[in-house]
Design a protein around this motif. Structure first.
Motif, PDB file in Angstrom:
ATOM      1  N   UNK A  79       1.249  18.704 -16.684  1.00  0.00           N
ATOM      2  CA  UNK A  79       1.970  18.482 -17.937  1.00  0.00           C
ATOM      3  C   UNK A  79       1.387  19.248 -19.116  1.00  0.00           C
ATOM      4  N   UNK A  80       0.079  19.528 -19.094  1.00  0.00           N
ATOM      5  CA  UNK A  80      -0.552  20.245 -20.206  1.00  0.00           C
ATOM      6  C   UNK A  80      -0.895  21.685 -19.809  1.00  0.00           C
ATOM      7  N   UNK A  81      -0.230  22.162 -18.794  1.00  0.00           N
ATOM      8  CA  UNK A  81      -0.459  23.533 -18.342  1.00  0.00           C
ATOM      9  C   UNK A  81       0.057  24.521 -19.391  1.00  0.00           C
ATOM     10  N   UNK A  82      -0.778  25.487 -19.808  1.00  0.00           N
ATOM     11  CA  UNK A  82      -0.331  26.466 -20.807  1.00  0.00           C
ATOM     12  C   UNK A  82       0.941  27.185 -20.363  1.00  0.00           C
ATOM     13  N   UNK A 125      -7.841  20.603 -25.222  1.00  0.00           N
ATOM     14  CA  UNK A 125      -7.970  21.973 -25.721  1.00  0.00           C
ATOM     15  C   UNK A 125      -6.670  22.750 -25.550  1.00  0.00           C
ATOM     16  N   UNK A 126      -5.967  22.516 -24.441  1.00  0.00           N
ATOM     17  CA  UNK A 126      -4.685  23.185 -24.225  1.00  0.00           C
ATOM     18  C   UNK A 126      -3.667  22.759 -25.279  1.00  0.00           C
ATOM     19  N   UNK A 127      -3.645  21.475 -25.608  1.00  0.00           N
ATOM     20  CA  UNK A 127      -2.722  20.971 -26.629  1.00  0.00           C
ATOM     21  C   UNK A 127      -3.049  21.561 -27.989  1.00  0.00           C
ATOM     22  N   UNK A 128      -4.329  21.577 -28.343  1.00  0.00           N
ATOM     23  CA  UNK A 128      -4.742  22.124 -29.630  1.00  0.00           C
ATOM     24  C   UNK A 128      -4.398  23.607 -29.730  1.00  0.00           C
ATOM     25  N   UNK A 129      -4.623  24.350 -28.646  1.00  0.00           N
ATOM     26  CA  UNK A 129      -4.325  25.785 -28.647  1.00  0.00           C
ATOM     27  C   UNK A 129      -2.822  26.033 -28.770  1.00  0.00           C
ATOM     28  N   UNK A 130      -2.003  25.205 -28.113  1.00  0.00           N
ATOM     29  CA  UNK A 130      -0.555  25.360 -28.225  1.00  0.00           C
ATOM     30  C   UNK A 130      -0.088  25.097 -29.648  1.00  0.00           C
ATOM     31  N   UNK A 133     -11.842  23.274 -11.303  1.00  0.00           N
ATOM     32  CA  UNK A 133     -11.742  24.733 -11.139  1.00  0.00           C
ATOM     33  C   UNK A 133     -10.299  25.205 -11.032  1.00  0.00           C
ATOM     34  N   UNK A 134      -9.957  26.168 -11.882  1.00  0.00           N
ATOM     35  CA  UNK A 134      -8.633  26.753 -11.865  1.00  0.00           C
ATOM     36  C   UNK A 134      -7.553  25.936 -12.535  1.00  0.00           C
ATOM     37  N   UNK A 135      -7.819  24.674 -12.878  1.00  0.00           N
ATOM     38  CA  UNK A 135      -6.812  23.803 -13.483  1.00  0.00           C
ATOM     39  C   UNK A 135      -7.420  22.971 -14.615  1.00  0.00           C
ATOM     40  N   UNK A 136      -8.016  23.611 -15.597  1.00  0.00           N
ATOM     41  CA  UNK A 136      -8.697  22.850 -16.651  1.00  0.00           C
ATOM     42  C   UNK A 136      -7.762  21.948 -17.434  1.00  0.00           C
ATOM     43  N   UNK A 137      -6.484  22.307 -17.516  1.00  0.00           N
ATOM     44  CA  UNK A 137      -5.535  21.491 -18.277  1.00  0.00           C
ATOM     45  C   UNK A 137      -5.299  20.124 -17.638  1.00  0.00           C
ATOM     46  N   UNK A 138      -5.717  19.965 -16.374  1.00  0.00           N
ATOM     47  CA  UNK A 138      -5.486  18.703 -15.664  1.00  0.00           C
ATOM     48  C   UNK A 138      -6.572  17.677 -15.933  1.00  0.00           C
ATOM     49  N   UNK A 139      -7.443  17.937 -16.897  1.00  0.00           N
ATOM     50  CA  UNK A 139      -8.520  17.023 -17.250  1.00  0.00           C
ATOM     51  C   UNK A 139      -8.367  16.604 -18.712  1.00  0.00           C
ATOM     52  N   UNK A 140      -8.973  15.495 -19.128  1.00  0.00           N
ATOM     53  CA  UNK A 140      -8.834  15.081 -20.531  1.00  0.00           C
ATOM     54  C   UNK A 140      -9.327  16.134 -21.519  1.00  0.00           C
ATOM     55  N   UNK A 178       6.615  21.268 -20.659  1.00  0.00           N
ATOM     56  CA  UNK A 178       6.041  19.955 -20.967  1.00  0.00           C
ATOM     57  C   UNK A 178       4.974  20.067 -22.045  1.00  0.00           C
ATOM     58  N   UNK A 179       4.123  21.092 -21.995  1.00  0.00           N
ATOM     59  CA  UNK A 179       3.103  21.255 -23.030  1.00  0.00           C
ATOM     60  C   UNK A 179       3.746  21.525 -24.383  1.00  0.00           C
ATOM     61  N   UNK A 180       4.765  22.359 -24.403  1.00  0.00           N
ATOM     62  CA  UNK A 180       5.438  22.637 -25.686  1.00  0.00           C
ATOM     63  C   UNK A 180       6.041  21.359 -26.262  1.00  0.00           C
ATOM     64  N   UNK A 181       6.653  20.555 -25.418  1.00  0.00           N
ATOM     65  CA  UNK A 181       7.271  19.333 -25.919  1.00  0.00           C
ATOM     66  C   UNK A 181       6.232  18.285 -26.314  1.00  0.00           C
ATOM     67  N   UNK A 182       5.175  18.150 -25.533  1.00  0.00           N
ATOM     68  CA  UNK A 182       4.127  17.200 -25.902  1.00  0.00           C
ATOM     69  C   UNK A 182       3.437  17.621 -27.197  1.00  0.00           C
ATOM     70  N   UNK A 183       3.327  18.921 -27.427  1.00  0.00           N
ATOM     71  CA  UNK A 183       2.752  19.397 -28.688  1.00  0.00           C
ATOM     72  C   UNK A 183       3.658  19.053 -29.858  1.00  0.00           C
ATOM     73  N   UNK A 184       4.972  19.214 -29.679  1.00  0.00           N
ATOM     74  CA  UNK A 184       5.911  18.843 -30.746  1.00  0.00           C
ATOM     75  C   UNK A 184       5.837  17.345 -31.036  1.00  0.00           C
TER      76      UNK A 184
END
Length: 337
Positions: free
Chosen positions: A308-311, A148-153, A136-143, A315-321
């Motif tokens: 790390x995958x928080x929108x 989904x956060x990575x794909x959306x970025x 709850x409240x932190x969906x990016x902290x799960x696989x 860190x999310x921008x770099x992991x996406x790159x």
């Protein structure tokens, strides 16, 4: 260049104390045995993972998830039933699923057969089916939520074309407060399964390059997998990102072969204060963000261990790159030492 904010000494002492406390707890805490019978059935026969069998594989795993949900309802396992309800939502596709114990699953976002790049997220300790995508409240902290956060970025920054993402929980992750997080035993078992999975991806799409995004204890799994046969050449692993890592059991990035190896840590991640040692099979080795390890650094911003995958985060921008194969777009971390 602006100076990097420094954690106040008092706060660092508190963090170091907490990290050492968790390490000690991992040694002392044991899980009591239980005589409770396993209520969930073992996976049945499945089509091999190939380009031609993907639809049948997804359909078979959908049926397996529905059957496990029925079992969860029958035995009164409400948390597992709720998690599996979410798995069965329209549009979700799973390449593998095992409901026994803490559970294992691998979810696919995008088209594996036409992808130019495949990003495989390998999660760390305390990851179970119940924690696959429900925090709850932190969906990016799960696989699942992180995938989904990575794909959306990638879609937002225009690099998502030709990207498929897999949230891979293909091993029995250890509990955070257990001796299992201090050794690579679980990681060794997971590494065998990860190499098998990467080989299957290569059969599906031999032209796709793979990026492994390895969080926390998942970086130990990736480290062990890298030292197995055919890791890079047989599966086209071009990039490995290690973040929130306690170590990988490898002493340098060279252990990962020709793949580009990246490492990052958020400024408030308590993992910084875990002892990075290895002696008689205990401990996980050199800190991947240390200059001696030899990885390419990436900026992870001010976030903590699960951010790390928080929108919106660096860190999310770099992991996406990294995932999309654009190393020039990765912002390096500033050295603090």
């Amino acid at each position: 260049m602006p100076s990097m904010p420094v954690t106040p000494p008092s706060r660092r002492r508190v963090r170091r104390g907490l990290a050492c406390g968790l390490t000690i707890a991992g040694v002392l805490v044991t899980t009591a045995g239980t005589s409770r019978a396993e209520p969930y059935a073992a996976p049945g026969p499945l089509p091999a993972i190939t380009a031609g069998t993907l639809p049948a594989r997804y359909a078979a795993e959908h049926r397996a998830i529905a059957a496990a949900r029925g079992t969860a309802r029958r035995v009164g396992d409400r948390a597992r039933a709720a998690a599996l309800d979410a798995f069965l939502r329209p549009g979700r596709r799973f390449l593998s699923f095992d409901p026994r114990g803490g559970g294992q699953a691998a979810e696919t976002l995008g088209d594996l057969t036409t992808a130019r790049r495949v990003a495989v997220l390998v999660p760390g300790a305390d990851t179970t089916l119940g924690a696959f995508d429900a925090r709850p409240g932190r969906p990016w902290a799960t696989p699942g939520g992180g995938a989904r956060a990575l794909s959306a970025q990638a879609d937002r920054d225009g690099s998502g074309r030709g990207l498929a993402v897999v949230a891979w929980l293909g091993y029995a992750a250890p509990r955070m407060l257990s001796g299992g997080v201090l050794t690579d035993v679980r990681a060794g078992q997971g590494a065998v399964e990860l190499r098998r999975f990467l080989a299957a991806l290569h059969r599906v799409n031999p032209a796709a390059d793979v990026a492994l995004l390895c969080h926390s204890y998942g970086s130990v799994v990736c480290g062990r997998a890298a030292r197995g046969p055919g890791f890079a050449a047989g599966s086209r692993v071009s990039d490995v990102a290690l973040y929130g890592s306690p170590g990988t059991t490898a002493w340098s990035a060279a252990a990962f072969g020709p793949a580009r190896v990246w490492a990052g840590r958020g400024r408030t991640d308590w993992m910084e204060d875990v002892p990075h040692v290895r002696f008689l099979g205990v401990g996980l080795g050199r800190d991947p963000v240390s200059p001696a390890f030899g990885a390419r650094s990436f900026a992870a911003g001010p976030g903590g261990h699960s951010d790390y995958l928080r929108p919106g985060s660096p860190s999310l921008r770099n992991l996406t790159a990294i995932a999309t194969g654009h190393p020039i777009a990765v912002t390096p971390a500033s050295r603090r030492h």
